[in-house]
Design a protein around this motif. Structure first.
Motif, mmCIF file in Angstrom:
data_model
loop_
_atom_site.group_PDB
_atom_site.id
_atom_site.type_symbol
_atom_site.label_atom_id
_atom_site.label_comp_id
_atom_site.label_asym_id
_atom_site.label_seq_id
_atom_site.Cartn_x
_atom_site.Cartn_y
_atom_site.Cartn_z
ATOM 1 N N ASP A 32 31.357 -72.154 -0.229
ATOM 2 C CA ASP A 32 31.865 -71.648 -1.501
ATOM 3 C C ASP A 32 31.593 -72.534 -2.718
ATOM 4 O O ASP A 32 32.009 -72.206 -3.830
ATOM 5 C CB ASP A 32 33.365 -71.364 -1.396
ATOM 6 C CG ASP A 32 34.215 -72.612 -1.204
ATOM 7 O OD1 ASP A 32 33.694 -73.736 -1.262
ATOM 8 O OD2 ASP A 32 35.431 -72.446 -0.987
ATOM 9 N N ARG B 188 34.451 -62.106 4.533
ATOM 10 C CA ARG B 188 33.654 -63.331 4.561
ATOM 11 C C ARG B 188 32.174 -62.944 4.615
ATOM 12 O O ARG B 188 31.787 -62.069 5.382
ATOM 13 C CB ARG B 188 34.048 -64.161 5.787
ATOM 14 C CG ARG B 188 33.300 -65.475 5.936
ATOM 15 C CD ARG B 188 33.756 -66.254 7.163
ATOM 16 N NE ARG B 188 33.629 -65.482 8.398
ATOM 17 C CZ ARG B 188 34.651 -64.928 9.048
ATOM 18 N NH1 ARG B 188 35.892 -65.053 8.634
ATOM 19 N NH2 ARG B 188 34.427 -64.251 10.168
ATOM 20 N N THR C 278 37.013 -67.847 -2.273
ATOM 21 C CA THR C 278 36.657 -69.188 -1.818
ATOM 22 C C THR C 278 37.684 -69.673 -0.803
ATOM 23 O O THR C 278 38.642 -68.986 -0.490
ATOM 24 C CB THR C 278 36.588 -70.161 -3.015
ATOM 25 O OG1 THR C 278 37.865 -70.187 -3.657
ATOM 26 C CG2 THR C 278 35.519 -69.731 -4.021
ATOM 27 N N TRP D 5 30.344 -70.857 -5.868
ATOM 28 C CA TRP D 5 30.418 -69.425 -5.574
ATOM 29 C C TRP D 5 31.207 -68.735 -6.676
ATOM 30 O O TRP D 5 32.326 -69.127 -6.989
ATOM 31 C CB TRP D 5 31.093 -69.223 -4.222
ATOM 32 C CG TRP D 5 31.038 -67.829 -3.701
ATOM 33 C CD1 TRP D 5 32.073 -66.943 -3.612
ATOM 34 C CD2 TRP D 5 29.890 -67.152 -3.164
ATOM 35 N NE1 TRP D 5 31.641 -65.771 -3.051
ATOM 36 C CE2 TRP D 5 30.308 -65.873 -2.773
ATOM 37 C CE3 TRP D 5 28.568 -67.515 -2.985
ATOM 38 C CZ2 TRP D 5 29.453 -64.938 -2.205
ATOM 39 C CZ3 TRP D 5 27.703 -66.589 -2.424
ATOM 40 C CH2 TRP D 5 28.145 -65.326 -2.041
ATOM 41 N N ALA E 237 32.603 -68.641 1.906
ATOM 42 C CA ALA E 237 32.661 -67.741 0.756
ATOM 43 C C ALA E 237 32.888 -66.303 1.204
ATOM 44 O O ALA E 237 32.472 -65.892 2.294
ATOM 45 C CB ALA E 237 31.357 -67.835 -0.031
ATOM 46 N N GLU F 73 35.467 -73.777 3.883
ATOM 47 C CA GLU F 73 34.946 -73.452 2.556
ATOM 48 C C GLU F 73 34.050 -72.210 2.582
ATOM 49 O O GLU F 73 33.192 -72.056 1.717
ATOM 50 C CB GLU F 73 34.160 -74.637 1.999
ATOM 51 C CG GLU F 73 34.975 -75.894 1.805
ATOM 52 C CD GLU F 73 34.097 -77.047 1.351
ATOM 53 O OE1 GLU F 73 33.667 -77.039 0.186
ATOM 54 O OE2 GLU F 73 33.832 -77.939 2.184
ATOM 55 N N ALA G 35 35.075 -62.933 -6.169
ATOM 56 C CA ALA G 35 34.327 -63.866 -5.321
ATOM 57 C C ALA G 35 35.372 -64.821 -4.751
ATOM 58 O O ALA G 35 35.962 -65.599 -5.493
ATOM 59 C CB ALA G 35 33.293 -64.622 -6.142
#
Length: 131
Positions: free
Chosen positions: A48, A34, A73, A51, A117, A115, A71
Motif C-alpha cells: 500500500d 484486497r 490500505t 496507494w 492494498a 500493508e 483505495a
C-alpha cells in the motif's frame, strides 16, 4: 502447417507464459477487496505504499467494476499470502493494467502483508447496449 522453430520461438513461448490475471478478494463481492495478481502460477498482492485513488481507478476499470470509490490500505480486507508483487505503485489513473503503472518493479518491496492494498469500486459495469 505452422512450424515454430527459430530465434523467435523462445520469445513467443515466454509471452504465452507471462499472462497475468487480476482479482479482488475478501471484499464481499467481485468489485471490492484486497488486490491480487496471478503471475507465474502464484497469487500475490500489492503493497500500500503510495496507494491512492488513481491506482484504484486503474484496478476498477481493468476489472470492469465501474468507478473507484476508495483505495484501502493497511490490509483493510485482511492480509494476503504469497508473494508481494508490487510496491510504490504510482498510477496516473489512465493505465490499462495496474502492473503497467510506475512502481519499484516486479517483486521489489520493503513491506509485508500487513500493508496489502485494496479497492472499493462502484460495481459491475454492464457492457450491454440499450435500445
Amino acid at each position: 502447417m505452422l512450424t515454430l522453430i527459430g530465434p523467435h520461438t523462445t520469445f513467443c513461448l515466454r509471452l504465452l507464459t507471462r499472462v497475468r490475471q487480476l482479482r479482488l478478494v475478501d471484499g464481499g463481492g467481485p468489485c471490492a477487496g484486497r488486490v491480487e495478481i496471478l503471475d507465474q502460477g502464484s497469487w500475490g498482492t500489492i503493497c500500500d505504499d503510495r496507494w491512492d485513488v488513481d491506482d484504484a481507478r486503474v484496478v476498477c476499470r481493468q476489472l470492469g467494476c465501474g468507478e473507484a470509490l476508495d483505495a484501502t490500505t493497511s490490509s483493510y480486507f485482511g492480509a494476503g499470502s504469497g508473494p508481494i508483487w508490487l510496491d510504490e505503485v504510482s498510477c496516473r489513473g489512465e493505465e490499462s493494467q495496474v502492473w503497467r503503472c510506475p512502481s519499484w518493479g516486479w517483486r521489489q518491496h520493503n513491506c509485508d502483508h500487513q500493508e496489502d492494498a485494496g479497492v472499493i469500486c462502484s460495481g459491475m459495469v454492464s457492457s450491454l447496449s440499450t435500445g
